[in-house]
Design a protein around this motif. Sequence first.
Motif, PDB file in Angstrom:
ATOM      1  N   CYS A 174       0.862  -1.190   0.000  1.00 40.05           N
ATOM      2  CA  CYS A 174       0.000   0.000   0.000  1.00 40.05           C
ATOM      3  C   CYS A 174       0.895   1.235   0.000  1.00 40.05           C
ATOM      4  CB  CYS A 174      -0.923  -0.009   1.218  1.00 40.05           C
ATOM      5  SG  CYS A 174      -2.320   1.130   1.076  1.00 40.05           S
ATOM      6  N   VAL A 175       0.811   2.011  -1.062  1.00 31.00           N
ATOM      7  CA  VAL A 175       1.742   3.123  -1.286  1.00 31.00           C
ATOM      8  C   VAL A 175       1.124   4.438  -0.799  1.00 31.00           C
ATOM      9  CG1 VAL A 175       3.099   4.377  -2.995  1.00 31.00           C
ATOM     10  CG2 VAL A 175       2.660   1.914  -3.297  1.00 31.00           C
ATOM     11  N   ILE A 176       1.729   5.049   0.204  1.00 35.27           N
ATOM     12  CA  ILE A 176       1.237   6.307   0.778  1.00 35.27           C
ATOM     13  C   ILE A 176       2.112   7.446   0.266  1.00 35.27           C
ATOM     14  CG2 ILE A 176       0.806   7.598   2.905  1.00 35.27           C
ATOM     15  CD1 ILE A 176       0.359   4.933   4.321  1.00 35.27           C
ATOM     16  N   HIS A 177       1.505   8.383  -0.463  1.00 33.95           N
ATOM     17  CA  HIS A 177       2.293   9.431  -1.110  1.00 33.95           C
ATOM     18  C   HIS A 177       2.365  10.744  -0.333  1.00 33.95           C
ATOM     19  CE1 HIS A 177      -1.860   9.884  -2.769  1.00 33.95           C
ATOM     20  NE2 HIS A 177      -1.608  11.170  -2.559  1.00 33.95           N
ATOM     21  N   GLU A 178       1.775  10.773   0.865  1.00 32.15           N
ATOM     22  CA  GLU A 178       1.892  11.968   1.714  1.00 32.15           C
ATOM     23  C   GLU A 178       1.858  11.552   3.170  1.00 32.15           C
ATOM     24  OE1 GLU A 178      -0.445  16.161   2.740  1.00 32.15           O
ATOM     25  OE2 GLU A 178      -1.053  14.992   0.977  1.00 32.15           O
ATOM     26  N   ARG A 179       2.989  11.567   3.810  1.00 31.32           N
ATOM     27  CA  ARG A 179       3.081  11.125   5.198  1.00 31.32           C
ATOM     28  C   ARG A 179       2.280  12.062   6.106  1.00 31.32           C
ATOM     29  NH1 ARG A 179       6.705   7.756   7.883  1.00 31.32           N
ATOM     30  NH2 ARG A 179       7.973   7.547   5.990  1.00 31.32           N
ATOM     31  N   GLY A 180       1.490  11.474   7.008  1.00 28.72           N
ATOM     32  CA  GLY A 180       0.732  12.265   7.972  1.00 28.72           C
ATOM     33  C   GLY A 180      -0.644  12.693   7.497  1.00 28.72           C
ATOM     34  N   ASN A 181      -0.973  12.432   6.240  1.00 26.07           N
ATOM     35  CA  ASN A 181      -2.309  12.756   5.735  1.00 26.07           C
ATOM     36  C   ASN A 181      -3.288  11.728   6.300  1.00 26.07           C
ATOM     37  OD1 ASN A 181      -4.694  12.677   4.040  1.00 26.07           O
ATOM     38  ND2 ASN A 181      -3.583  13.904   2.545  1.00 26.07           N
ATOM     39  N   VAL A 182      -4.237  12.195   7.132  1.00 30.01           N
ATOM     40  CA  VAL A 182      -5.093  11.265   7.870  1.00 30.01           C
ATOM     41  C   VAL A 182      -5.953  10.410   6.937  1.00 30.01           C
ATOM     42  CG1 VAL A 182      -5.149  12.617   9.993  1.00 30.01           C
ATOM     43  CG2 VAL A 182      -6.847  13.089   8.198  1.00 30.01           C
ATOM     44  N   ALA A 183      -6.375  10.976   5.813  1.00 28.66           N
ATOM     45  CA  ALA A 183      -7.220  10.220   4.882  1.00 28.66           C
ATOM     46  C   ALA A 183      -6.433   9.080   4.243  1.00 28.66           C
ATOM     47  CB  ALA A 183      -7.782  11.148   3.809  1.00 28.66           C
ATOM     48  N   LEU A 184      -5.204   9.354   3.833  1.00 32.75           N
ATOM     49  CA  LEU A 184      -4.383   8.327   3.188  1.00 32.75           C
ATOM     50  C   LEU A 184      -4.006   7.226   4.172  1.00 32.75           C
ATOM     51  CD1 LEU A 184      -2.019  10.500   0.943  1.00 32.75           C
ATOM     52  CD2 LEU A 184      -4.315   9.617   0.452  1.00 32.75           C
ATOM     53  N   GLU A 185      -3.654   7.617   5.372  1.00 35.92           N
ATOM     54  CA  GLU A 185      -3.320   6.621   6.401  1.00 35.92           C
ATOM     55  C   GLU A 185      -4.523   5.722   6.685  1.00 35.92           C
ATOM     56  OE1 GLU A 185      -0.397   6.152   7.765  1.00 35.92           O
ATOM     57  OE2 GLU A 185       0.739   8.000   7.389  1.00 35.92           O
ATOM     58  N   ALA A 186      -5.724   6.316   6.712  1.00 39.29           N
ATOM     59  CA  ALA A 186      -6.933   5.533   6.987  1.00 39.29           C
ATOM     60  C   ALA A 186      -7.219   4.541   5.859  1.00 39.29           C
ATOM     61  CB  ALA A 186      -8.130   6.466   7.182  1.00 39.29           C
ATOM     62  N   ARG A 187      -6.916   4.929   4.626  1.00 41.63           N
ATOM     63  CA  ARG A 187      -7.128   4.017   3.503  1.00 41.63           C
ATOM     64  C   ARG A 187      -6.302   2.744   3.659  1.00 41.63           C
ATOM     65  NH1 ARG A 187      -7.130   8.018  -1.844  1.00 41.63           N
ATOM     66  NH2 ARG A 187      -9.138   9.026  -1.381  1.00 41.63           N
ATOM     67  N   CYS A 188      -5.007   2.930   3.899  1.00 39.99           N
ATOM     68  CA  CYS A 188      -4.135   1.757   4.018  1.00 39.99           C
ATOM     69  C   CYS A 188      -4.464   0.933   5.257  1.00 39.99           C
ATOM     70  CB  CYS A 188      -2.673   2.189   4.019  1.00 39.99           C
ATOM     71  SG  CYS A 188      -2.020   2.554   2.368  1.00 39.99           S
ATOM     72  N   GLY A 196      -7.078 -10.479   3.928  1.00 41.81           N
ATOM     73  CA  GLY A 196      -6.628 -11.650   4.676  1.00 41.81           C
ATOM     74  C   GLY A 196      -5.160 -11.958   4.518  1.00 41.81           C
ATOM     75  N   GLY A 197      -4.517 -11.377   3.483  1.00 47.59           N
ATOM     76  CA  GLY A 197      -3.094 -11.614   3.268  1.00 47.59           C
ATOM     77  C   GLY A 197      -2.237 -10.601   4.011  1.00 47.59           C
ATOM     78  N   GLU A 198      -0.994 -10.475   3.585  1.00 48.92           N
ATOM     79  CA  GLU A 198      -0.055  -9.535   4.210  1.00 48.92           C
ATOM     80  C   GLU A 198      -0.183  -8.162   3.556  1.00 48.92           C
ATOM     81  OE1 GLU A 198       4.779  -8.785   4.779  1.00 48.92           O
ATOM     82  OE2 GLU A 198       4.044 -10.682   3.911  1.00 48.92           O
ATOM     83  N   THR A 199      -0.219  -7.110   4.395  1.00 55.55           N
ATOM     84  CA  THR A 199      -0.249  -5.732   3.906  1.00 55.55           C
ATOM     85  C   THR A 199       0.941  -4.981   4.477  1.00 55.55           C
ATOM     86  OG1 THR A 199      -2.677  -5.722   3.850  1.00 55.55           O
ATOM     87  CG2 THR A 199      -1.563  -3.589   3.747  1.00 55.55           C
ATOM     88  N   GLU A 200       1.732  -4.370   3.609  1.00 59.37           N
ATOM     89  CA  GLU A 200       2.825  -3.523   4.089  1.00 59.37           C
ATOM     90  C   GLU A 200       2.679  -2.129   3.484  1.00 59.37           C
ATOM     91  OE1 GLU A 200       6.846  -3.620   2.158  1.00 59.37           O
ATOM     92  OE2 GLU A 200       6.255  -5.685   1.664  1.00 59.37           O
ATOM     93  N   MET A 201       3.166  -1.138   4.217  1.00 60.27           N
ATOM     94  CA  MET A 201       3.072   0.251   3.767  1.00 60.27           C
ATOM     95  C   MET A 201       4.402   0.681   3.144  1.00 60.27           C
ATOM     96  SD  MET A 201       0.092   0.333   5.093  1.00 60.27           S
ATOM     97  CE  MET A 201      -0.891  -0.145   6.517  1.00 60.27           C
ATOM     98  N   LEU A 202       4.312   1.459   2.101  1.00 59.81           N
ATOM     99  CA  LEU A 202       5.487   2.066   1.482  1.00 59.81           C
ATOM    100  C   LEU A 202       5.226   3.554   1.351  1.00 59.81           C
ATOM    101  CD1 LEU A 202       8.254   1.783   0.011  1.00 59.81           C
ATOM    102  CD2 LEU A 202       6.944   1.611  -2.117  1.00 59.81           C
ATOM    103  N   TYR A 203       6.072   4.358   2.003  1.00 62.89           N
ATOM    104  CA  TYR A 203       5.935   5.820   1.922  1.00 62.89           C
ATOM    105  C   TYR A 203       6.832   6.343   0.806  1.00 62.89           C
ATOM    106  CZ  TYR A 203       3.458   5.681   6.370  1.00 62.89           C
ATOM    107  OH  TYR A 203       2.547   5.420   7.360  1.00 62.89           O
TER     108      TYR A 203
END
Length: 331
Positions: A174-188, A196-203
Amino acid sequence: MKTPPPSSAFARIAALTAAACLLLAGCSAVGGSDDASGAEAAGTSGMKITLITHGGDGDAFWELVRKGAEVAAAKDGVDLTYAHDDDPAGQAELMRDAIREKADGIAVTLAKPSAMAGPVAEARAAGIPVVGLNSGMDQWRSAGLLGYFGQNESVAGTVVGNRLDGLKAKHALCVIHERGNVALEARCAGVKKGFGGETEMLYVEGTDMDAATAAITDRLRQDSSIDEVVTLGAQFALAAVDAAKKAGSDARVATFDLNSDLVKAVKDGDVQFAVDQQPYLQGYLAVDSLWLYKTNGNTLGGGEAPVLTGPAIVSKANVSSVTRFAANGTR
């Protein structure tokens, strides 16, 4: 030849005709037309509304928001000012400018709620109604906003996670293109909850598309088990498609948000699906709701519940119904 009615009958007919005309818009008692628009009739011609977002320069998403706002403003006879700054301090100062200029209403995004708390309070103290849109689903009521127009990002993310299960994915990036943006963080966070699988974040650095593409490419090269890339904006989805090709990865791409290029990518099968939060509708409703509040005391959602504009899933199965609207620049 019929006998003409007596004068008293003529009087009654004239009176009834005049009364009926007065009940109809566009008819006057003397047979003239009523040229006043709804805004003028309500005494709101020239009402000043300011829309302030956290969008960056040249971002196609925010152009959709702006178009919706402009259409509502034209309909309502509103003098609309659009301003944006992707720096929270800059956005806060834009809101203070609107207060100083005595705007009749303000629509604002709350991507960084803490930065906007002070200006929102100042607007309320000045008697200026404020509505929220796009970002700040969990903060708009506590901030004292009149209403909110957007999608529940956590719910939207969960929908995406469930859909990935249906596509038999195992490892999502899950690619987050703006760190600290509450909407984007909530999406991921929602994706992680629903998948059910593995989810990792990439900033990644969203203001540098080359750097963002390179970061996605590098991560896909490092881990061949990643079979799904979830991006949070249409342009990043297209970048992820390129990144997968460069990395020699079999990872598929899904995304939040649409633009005309993304619609084509879904149609061609390069992107599996997109979550459409309908930004045009967000801009339209934000402006129209302020006009309705000022002219008739209406509050959409009653000031208690947000008005949801998404999530609407656009996939190859239904993308043709969206294509012509995307070509018009409204989806």
